[in-house]
Write a protein that holds these residues in place. Structure first.
Motif, PDB file in Angstrom:
ATOM      1  N   ILE A   1     -10.239  -2.838  60.483  1.00 40.41           N
ATOM      2  CA  ILE A   1      -9.527  -3.956  59.609  1.00 40.41           C
ATOM      3  C   ILE A   1      -9.765  -5.307  60.068  1.00 40.41           C
ATOM      4  O   ILE A   1     -10.135  -6.297  59.393  1.00 40.41           O
TER       5      ILE A   1
ATOM      6  N   THR B   1      -9.036   2.244  63.268  1.00 40.08           N
ATOM      7  CA  THR B   1      -8.499   1.669  61.966  1.00 40.08           C
ATOM      8  C   THR B   1      -8.477   0.233  62.181  1.00 40.08           C
ATOM      9  O   THR B   1      -8.614  -0.687  61.552  1.00 40.08           O
TER      10      THR B   1
ATOM     11  N   ILE C   1      -7.980   7.010  66.255  1.00 41.27           N
ATOM     12  CA  ILE C   1      -7.999   6.787  64.956  1.00 41.27           C
ATOM     13  C   ILE C   1      -7.416   5.415  64.549  1.00 41.27           C
ATOM     14  O   ILE C   1      -7.827   4.662  64.042  1.00 41.27           O
TER      15      ILE C   1
END
Length: 592
Positions: free
Chosen positions: A425, A421, A417
Motif C-alpha cells: 500500500i 500488504t 501478509i
C-alpha cells in the motif's frame, strides 16, 4: 455520369475476376490434392502390413493443413500400427503429424507433448533434419502461447542444427521465424533484417512457399512502420505466389493483410471485399482461428462505417469461436473492439466493462509465468498439507502439539501478509504521488511549448514585416514549393482550416491549387511527418489552447472542444491527444 458508371462497372468487373481466379485456384488445388489422397487410399488396400504405417503417415501429411482432423485420425492409426510392429521411426513421424494437427486445432499444450515425444525418438536415431523441423514446430507453438522467450530459444536451436547441416531451406525458415519474434517485441529493424536474409536464401533455392511467407512478413513490418504503399506492394507479391502454389491458408492470410492496408487508408469498401474473401477461404478449409480473425476484421469495418449493430453481430461470432479455442489474442482484440463500438454508440457503461476485461486479459498474457509459479506453490502447499494429515493420523499422541505449531505458523503467515500488504500500500501511494507529479510536469511542459510556439510565431511575423521591402528587392523568384508552403501556413495558422473534421489530403491540396501527392511530399520533406500526423498535431495544439482556458472548460465538454478542433469522435481524439502529449485530456484539464 457515364464516366462514373463505366468506372463502377470496371471495379465490379475486376472484383468478379479476382473472385473467379480464387475459385479456379482453390478448385485446382483441391483436385490435385484429391488425386494424391485417392492414390494413397488405393495403395493402402493392397500394401502389406509392414509398409502400412508409412503410407498412413503419408496420407496424414497430405491432409495438412486444410483437414487437421483427418490428419490426426490417420496419424493415430499409423501410431497404433507402428507401436505393434515396434517401428520407432514411423512412431516418431506419427507423433509429429498428430502434433501438427493439434497445432492447427489450437490445442497447443497437447501439440507440445507430441513434439517432445517425437524429438526423443528421433534423437535416438540422430535424425538431425527431423529434429530441426520439430524444434521449429515447438517454437511456433510457444509463439501461439505468447511465450516469445521459449519460442526464440527453440528457433535458435533449430537454426544451429540447420547451419551445421547446411540446410538452406531450414535456415531460411528459422530466420523467418526469428524475425517474427522480433516483430512481436516491436524490434522492427532486426525483424526486417531476419526477413530479408530469409527472402534472399529462399530466392536462391527457388522455394516459392518460403518466398511468399518472407514477402508477407516484410509487408507486415512496413505496415507497422506506417509505410502502407510498401506494405501493399509486398502483400500483393506474396498473394500472387501463394495463388501459383495453391496455398489456401496463405491466400486467406494475404487477402486479410491487404484488407488491413485498405482499412488504414480509409478505403473501407475495398477492405471489406478482401476480408470477406479471406473469411470464405478460412471457412472452406475449416480454419476456426482464421475465421475468428476475419469476423473481427469485418466487424471493425462495419464499426468504421457506423453500422454498429452489424459490427456487434460479427464480434459475437468471433468471440464465441475464440473462447472455444481459448485463443487469447483474438479474445483481447474482441474486448477492445466491443469497447470501441459501445463507446461510439454512447453506451459508456458497457464500453468501460469491456475495456476492463481487455486490460485484465492483456495483462494476464504477459504474466503467465507468475501464475505458473503461484500454481506450483499452491500444489506444493496442498501436498505438504496432505502429508501433515497422514502424519497426524499416524501419531495420534502428538495431535495437540501439531495443532499448536500449526496455529503459530498461521499467525506468522498472517503477520507476514499484513507487513507485505502494508508495504505494498505504501509503495502504491508513493507511485501514485509520483505519477501525479509526472502528469503535472507534462501539462506544464505542453503549455510551455504552446507559449513558446506562439512567441516564435509573433517574432517571425515581426521580422517578416520589418525586412519585407529589403527581401522583395534581393530575393530570387519563389518556387512553386515555397508558394504552397506560404499559402499552407496562412490556411493553417490564420484560417485554422484544420478545424474542419472532413479535411482530407485531397481537399487541402485543392485549397492550395495542387494535388495530394505533391502536398504529401512537401509535408514529408519539410516537417518529416505524414499528412494525418501533421494535421492532428495542429488540432491537438488547438485543443490544448482551449483546454487551458478555464472559462471554456466550464462552458464546454472536452468532446465538444475536440470536435471544434476538427476531431471526428472522442475515442480517436483521446488516442491522438495522448500520443502527442503523453497524457489524457482529462488529466491535462485537472493538472493545468
Amino acid at each position: 455520369m457515364n464516366r462514373n458508371r463505366s468506372k463502377k462497372a470496371c471495379l465490379v468487373g475486376r472484383q468478379a475476376l479476382i473472385i473467379i481466379l480464387i475459385i479456379v485456384t482453390c478448385t485446382a488445388s483441391f483436385a490435385q490434392n484429391c488425386n494424391k489422397i485417392d492414390s494413397l487410399k488405393n495403395l493402402l488396400k493392397t500394401v502389406n502390413k509392414n509398409k502400412k504405417a508409412k503410407l498412413l503417415n503419408e496420407l496424414a501429411k497430405a491432409y495438412l493443413p486444410d483437414h487437421p482432423e483427418k490428419t490426426k485420425k490417420n496419424a493415430s492409426l499409423a501410431l497404433q500400427l507402428a507401436e505393434k510392429q515396434n517401428n520407432r521411426i514411423e512412431q516418431a513421424f506419427a507423433l509429429r503429424h498428430i502434433g501438427v494437427a493439434l497445432y492447427y486445432q489450437s490445442k497447443y499444450e497437447e501439440a507440445l507433448e507430441c513434439y517432445n515425444n517425437s524429438i526423443r525418438i528421433f534423437k535416438k536415431f540422430d535424425n538431425k533434419p527431423e529434429i530441426a523441423k520439430l524444434l521449429n514446430n515447438t517454437g511456433a507453438t510457444y509463439y501461439e502461447l505468447n511465450n516469445y522467450k521459449d519460442a526464440l530459444v527453440y528457433y535458435q536451436k533449430s537454426l544451429k542444427i540447420e547451419e551445421e547441416m547446411k540446410d538452406k531451406g531450414g535456415i531460411a525458415s528459422s530466420l523467418n521465424n526469428i524475425g517474427i519474434i522480433y516483430k512481436e517485441l516491436y524490434n522492427y529493424e532486426d525483424a526486417l533484417k531476419y526477413y530479408k536474409k530469409s527472402l534472399r536464401i529462399n530466392e536462391e533455392i527457388r522455394d516459392k512457399k518460403g518466398i511468399a511467407f518472407s514477402l508477407n512478413n516484410i509487408g507486415i513490418v512496413y505496415k507497422k512502420l506506417n509505410n502502407y504503399e510498401a506494405a501493399l506492394e509486398y502483400y500483393k507479391k506474396s498473394l500472387k505466389i501463394k495463388e501459383e502454389i495453391k496455398n489456401n491458408n496463405g491466400i486467406a492470410s494475404s487477402l486479410n493483410n491487404i484488407g488491413v492496408i485498405y482499412k488504414e487508408l480509409n478505403n473501407y469498401e475495398a477492405a471489406l471485399v478482401y476480408y470477406q474473401k479471406s473469411l470464405k477461404i478460412h471457412e472452406e478449409i475449416k480454419d476456426k482461428k482464421g475465421v475468428a480473425y476475419s469476423l473481427n476484421n469485418i466487424g471493425d469495418i462495419y464499426n468504421k462505417l457506423g453500422k454498429f449493430s452489424k459490427a456487434l453481430l460479427y464480434f459475437d461470432k468471433s468471440l464465441e469461436i475464440a473462447e472455444s479455442l481459448n485463443t487469447k489474442d483474438i479474445i483481447i482484440d474482441s474486448y477492445e473492439l466491443y469497447s470501441e463500438t459501445y463507446s461510439a454508440t454512447g453506451n459508456y457503461k458497457k464500453a468501460f466493462e469491456y475495456y476492463k476485461q481487455y486490460i485484465a486479459l492483456k495483462d494476464s498474457v504477459f504474466s503467465l509465468e507468475t501464475y505458473k509459479q503461484i500454481a506450483d506453490m499452491k500444489t506444493k502447499y496442498e501436498n505438504e498439507k496432505k502429508d501433515k494429515q497422514i502424519q497426524s493420523l499416524e501419531y495420534e499422541n502428538n495431535i495437540k502439539t501439531i495443532k499448536i505449531k500449526h496455529q503459530k505458523k498461521i499467525q506468522i503467515i498472517y503477520i507476514i501478509i499484513l507487513i507485505i500488504t502494508g508495504a505494498a500500500i505504501t509503495i502504491i501511494l508513493v507511485l501514485l504521488r509520483k505519477k501525479n507529479k509526472a502528469y503535472k510536469f507534462l501539462v506544464l511542459k505542453n503549455l510551455d511549448v504552446l507559449s513558446k510556439e506562439k512567441e516564435l510565431k509573433n517574432n517571425k511575423e515581426e521580422l517578416k514585416n520589418k525586412y519585407q521591402n529589403k527581401s522583395s528587392q534581393n530575393t530570387i523568384r519563389k518556387t512553386e514549393k515555397e508558394k504552397i508552403l506560404n499559402k499552407m501556413t496562412k490556411l493553417l495558422e490564420t484560417d485554422k482550416i484544420y478545424c474542419k473534421f472532413d479535411l482530407t489530403c485531397e481537399k487541402f491540396a485543392k485549397q492550395l491549387s495542387t494535388n495530394r501527392f505533391y502536398l504529401s511530399q512537401i509535408i514529408n520533406e519539410k516537417f518529416e511527418k505524414n499528412y494525418s500526423d501533421f494535421i492532428n498535431e495542429y488540432r491537438v495544439k488547438e485543443v490544448m489552447l482551449m483546454l487551458s482556458d478555464t472559462l471554456k472548460t466550464k462552458q464546454f465538454s472536452i468532446e465538444t472542444i475536440a470536435k471544434e478542433a476538427g476531431f471526428k469522435n472522442i475515442s480517436s481524439f483521446n488516442r491522438i491527444f495522448k500520443k502527442y502529449t503523453g497524457i489524457t485530456p482529462s488529466v491535462f484539464v485537472n493538472k493545468r
